[in-house]
Design a protein around this motif. Sequence first.
Motif, PDB file in Angstrom:
ATOM      1  N   ARG A 165      33.820  45.315  31.549  1.00  0.00           N
ATOM      2  CA  ARG A 165      33.339  44.587  30.378  1.00  0.00           C
ATOM      3  C   ARG A 165      34.280  44.900  29.208  1.00  0.00           C
ATOM      4  N   PRO A 166      34.622  43.906  28.415  1.00  0.00           N
ATOM      5  CA  PRO A 166      35.637  44.091  27.372  1.00  0.00           C
ATOM      6  C   PRO A 166      35.429  45.289  26.458  1.00  0.00           C
ATOM      7  N   ASN A 167      34.198  45.592  26.073  1.00  0.00           N
ATOM      8  CA  ASN A 167      33.998  46.727  25.162  1.00  0.00           C
ATOM      9  C   ASN A 167      34.246  48.074  25.840  1.00  0.00           C
ATOM     10  N   LEU A 168      34.395  48.094  27.175  1.00  0.00           N
ATOM     11  CA  LEU A 168      34.715  49.333  27.886  1.00  0.00           C
ATOM     12  C   LEU A 168      36.228  49.499  28.067  1.00  0.00           C
ATOM     13  N   CYS A 169      36.969  48.406  27.903  1.00  0.00           N
ATOM     14  CA  CYS A 169      38.429  48.480  28.036  1.00  0.00           C
ATOM     15  C   CYS A 169      39.009  49.270  26.871  1.00  0.00           C
ATOM     16  N   GLY A 170      39.983  50.105  27.183  1.00  0.00           N
ATOM     17  CA  GLY A 170      40.612  50.912  26.152  1.00  0.00           C
ATOM     18  C   GLY A 170      39.831  52.165  25.791  1.00  0.00           C
ATOM     19  N   SER A 171      38.758  52.446  26.525  1.00  0.00           N
ATOM     20  CA  SER A 171      37.923  53.618  26.217  1.00  0.00           C
ATOM     21  C   SER A 171      38.383  54.870  26.952  1.00  0.00           C
ATOM     22  N   GLY A 172      39.388  54.722  27.823  1.00  0.00           N
ATOM     23  CA  GLY A 172      39.887  55.880  28.573  1.00  0.00           C
ATOM     24  C   GLY A 172      39.143  56.143  29.862  1.00  0.00           C
ATOM     25  N   THR A 173      38.227  55.260  30.248  1.00  0.00           N
ATOM     26  CA  THR A 173      37.439  55.476  31.465  1.00  0.00           C
ATOM     27  C   THR A 173      37.872  54.580  32.620  1.00  0.00           C
ATOM     28  N   GLY A 174      38.788  53.679  32.383  1.00  0.00           N
ATOM     29  CA  GLY A 174      39.199  52.724  33.404  1.00  0.00           C
ATOM     30  C   GLY A 174      39.727  53.380  34.660  1.00  0.00           C
ATOM     31  N   HIS A 175      40.581  54.403  34.513  1.00  0.00           N
ATOM     32  CA  HIS A 175      41.145  55.048  35.701  1.00  0.00           C
ATOM     33  C   HIS A 175      40.072  55.748  36.523  1.00  0.00           C
ATOM     34  N   GLU A 176      39.053  56.309  35.865  1.00  0.00           N
ATOM     35  CA  GLU A 176      37.954  56.958  36.590  1.00  0.00           C
ATOM     36  C   GLU A 176      37.178  55.919  37.394  1.00  0.00           C
ATOM     37  N   PHE A 177      36.938  54.765  36.787  1.00  0.00           N
ATOM     38  CA  PHE A 177      36.255  53.680  37.479  1.00  0.00           C
ATOM     39  C   PHE A 177      37.053  53.248  38.706  1.00  0.00           C
ATOM     40  N   GLU A 221      39.356  54.985  40.365  1.00  0.00           N
ATOM     41  CA  GLU A 221      39.372  56.079  41.343  1.00  0.00           C
ATOM     42  C   GLU A 221      38.076  56.126  42.143  1.00  0.00           C
ATOM     43  N   LYS A 222      36.949  56.065  41.465  1.00  0.00           N
ATOM     44  CA  LYS A 222      35.651  56.132  42.153  1.00  0.00           C
ATOM     45  C   LYS A 222      35.427  54.927  43.050  1.00  0.00           C
ATOM     46  N   CYS A 223      35.805  53.759  42.578  1.00  0.00           N
ATOM     47  CA  CYS A 223      35.668  52.553  43.404  1.00  0.00           C
ATOM     48  C   CYS A 223      36.553  52.642  44.639  1.00  0.00           C
ATOM     49  N   THR A 224      37.758  53.160  44.475  1.00  0.00           N
ATOM     50  CA  THR A 224      38.678  53.284  45.603  1.00  0.00           C
ATOM     51  C   THR A 224      38.085  54.186  46.676  1.00  0.00           C
ATOM     52  N   VAL A 225      37.537  55.308  46.282  1.00  0.00           N
ATOM     53  CA  VAL A 225      36.908  56.230  47.241  1.00  0.00           C
ATOM     54  C   VAL A 225      35.758  55.533  47.963  1.00  0.00           C
ATOM     55  N   GLU A 226      34.911  54.831  47.218  1.00  0.00           N
ATOM     56  CA  GLU A 226      33.771  54.129  47.818  1.00  0.00           C
ATOM     57  C   GLU A 226      34.227  53.028  48.771  1.00  0.00           C
ATOM     58  N   LEU A 227      35.239  52.264  48.376  1.00  0.00           N
ATOM     59  CA  LEU A 227      35.719  51.175  49.226  1.00  0.00           C
ATOM     60  C   LEU A 227      36.361  51.687  50.512  1.00  0.00           C
ATOM     61  N   ASN A 246      50.304  42.599  31.729  1.00  0.00           N
ATOM     62  CA  ASN A 246      49.091  43.389  31.497  1.00  0.00           C
ATOM     63  C   ASN A 246      49.396  44.885  31.604  1.00  0.00           C
ATOM     64  N   THR A 247      50.138  45.373  30.638  1.00  0.00           N
ATOM     65  CA  THR A 247      50.547  46.783  30.649  1.00  0.00           C
ATOM     66  C   THR A 247      49.344  47.723  30.531  1.00  0.00           C
ATOM     67  N   ARG A 248      48.280  47.273  29.893  1.00  0.00           N
ATOM     68  CA  ARG A 248      47.072  48.088  29.771  1.00  0.00           C
ATOM     69  C   ARG A 248      46.503  48.397  31.150  1.00  0.00           C
ATOM     70  N   ALA A 249      46.381  47.370  32.016  1.00  0.00           N
ATOM     71  CA  ALA A 249      45.852  47.571  33.369  1.00  0.00           C
ATOM     72  C   ALA A 249      46.840  48.357  34.224  1.00  0.00           C
ATOM     73  N   ILE A 250      48.117  48.064  34.097  1.00  0.00           N
ATOM     74  CA  ILE A 250      49.127  48.775  34.883  1.00  0.00           C
ATOM     75  C   ILE A 250      49.077  50.266  34.586  1.00  0.00           C
ATOM     76  N   LYS A 251      48.885  50.624  33.334  1.00  0.00           N
ATOM     77  CA  LYS A 251      48.765  52.039  32.944  1.00  0.00           C
ATOM     78  C   LYS A 251      47.544  52.688  33.618  1.00  0.00           C
ATOM     79  N   VAL A 252      46.430  51.971  33.636  1.00  0.00           N
ATOM     80  CA  VAL A 252      45.213  52.472  34.287  1.00  0.00           C
ATOM     81  C   VAL A 252      45.462  52.681  35.773  1.00  0.00           C
ATOM     82  N   TYR A 253      46.070  51.702  36.425  1.00  0.00           N
ATOM     83  CA  TYR A 253      46.310  51.791  37.865  1.00  0.00           C
ATOM     84  C   TYR A 253      47.259  52.941  38.199  1.00  0.00           C
TER      85      TYR A 253
END
Length: 136
Positions: free
Chosen positions: A60-72, A74-80, A99-106
Motif C-alpha cells: 500500500r502506498p503509505n507503507l512504501c518508503g517506510s523501511g519495511t519493504g525488504h522485510e516483507f 524476505e518473509k514472503c519469499t520464505v513462505e512461498l 523503479n530504483t526504490r523497488a530495486i533497492k528493496v529487492y
Amino acid sequence: MFSWRYDKPYNVYDLYLNDYFKNSDLWGVEQFALVENEKIIAYVSCQVIKNDMWVGWSLRPNLCGSGTGHEFVEKCTVELISLKKHYMKDIFLKVYSWNTRAIKVYKKAGFVYYDKFIRVENGEDTEYIIMKMDIK
C-alpha cells in the motif's frame, strides 16, 4: 478492495488496473494478500513457470518508503518457498528499470541483477530489469 492509488510514475502498479489479481480462482494459489480491516495492505503474486518461480510484490502506498519493504519481501519469499516446495532453486522477478526504490528493496532482501529486456508498451520502449535470488 482495490482502492489504493500510487503517485506517478508508480501508478502503473495500481491494483485496480490488475485484472490478473481480480481472478479469484488464483487466490491462495498464485496470488496472496495481506489484509487489515478487510482492506488489502500488501499483495504478492507467484507463478512457477518451467521450474522457475517468478514473484511480484506490492505494498500500500503509505507503507512504501517506510523501511519495511525488504522485510516483507524476505518473509514472503520464505513462505512461498515452503508453500510451493521450491527448495534449492532460483527465484526471479522483473521490475521497471526506473523503479530504483523497488530495486533497492529487492537488493536488500537478497536479490541480484540477472538480466534486462525491453518491451514495447503503448508504442514506447520500456526497459525491465530481471533480478534473481539463489536459494540454497
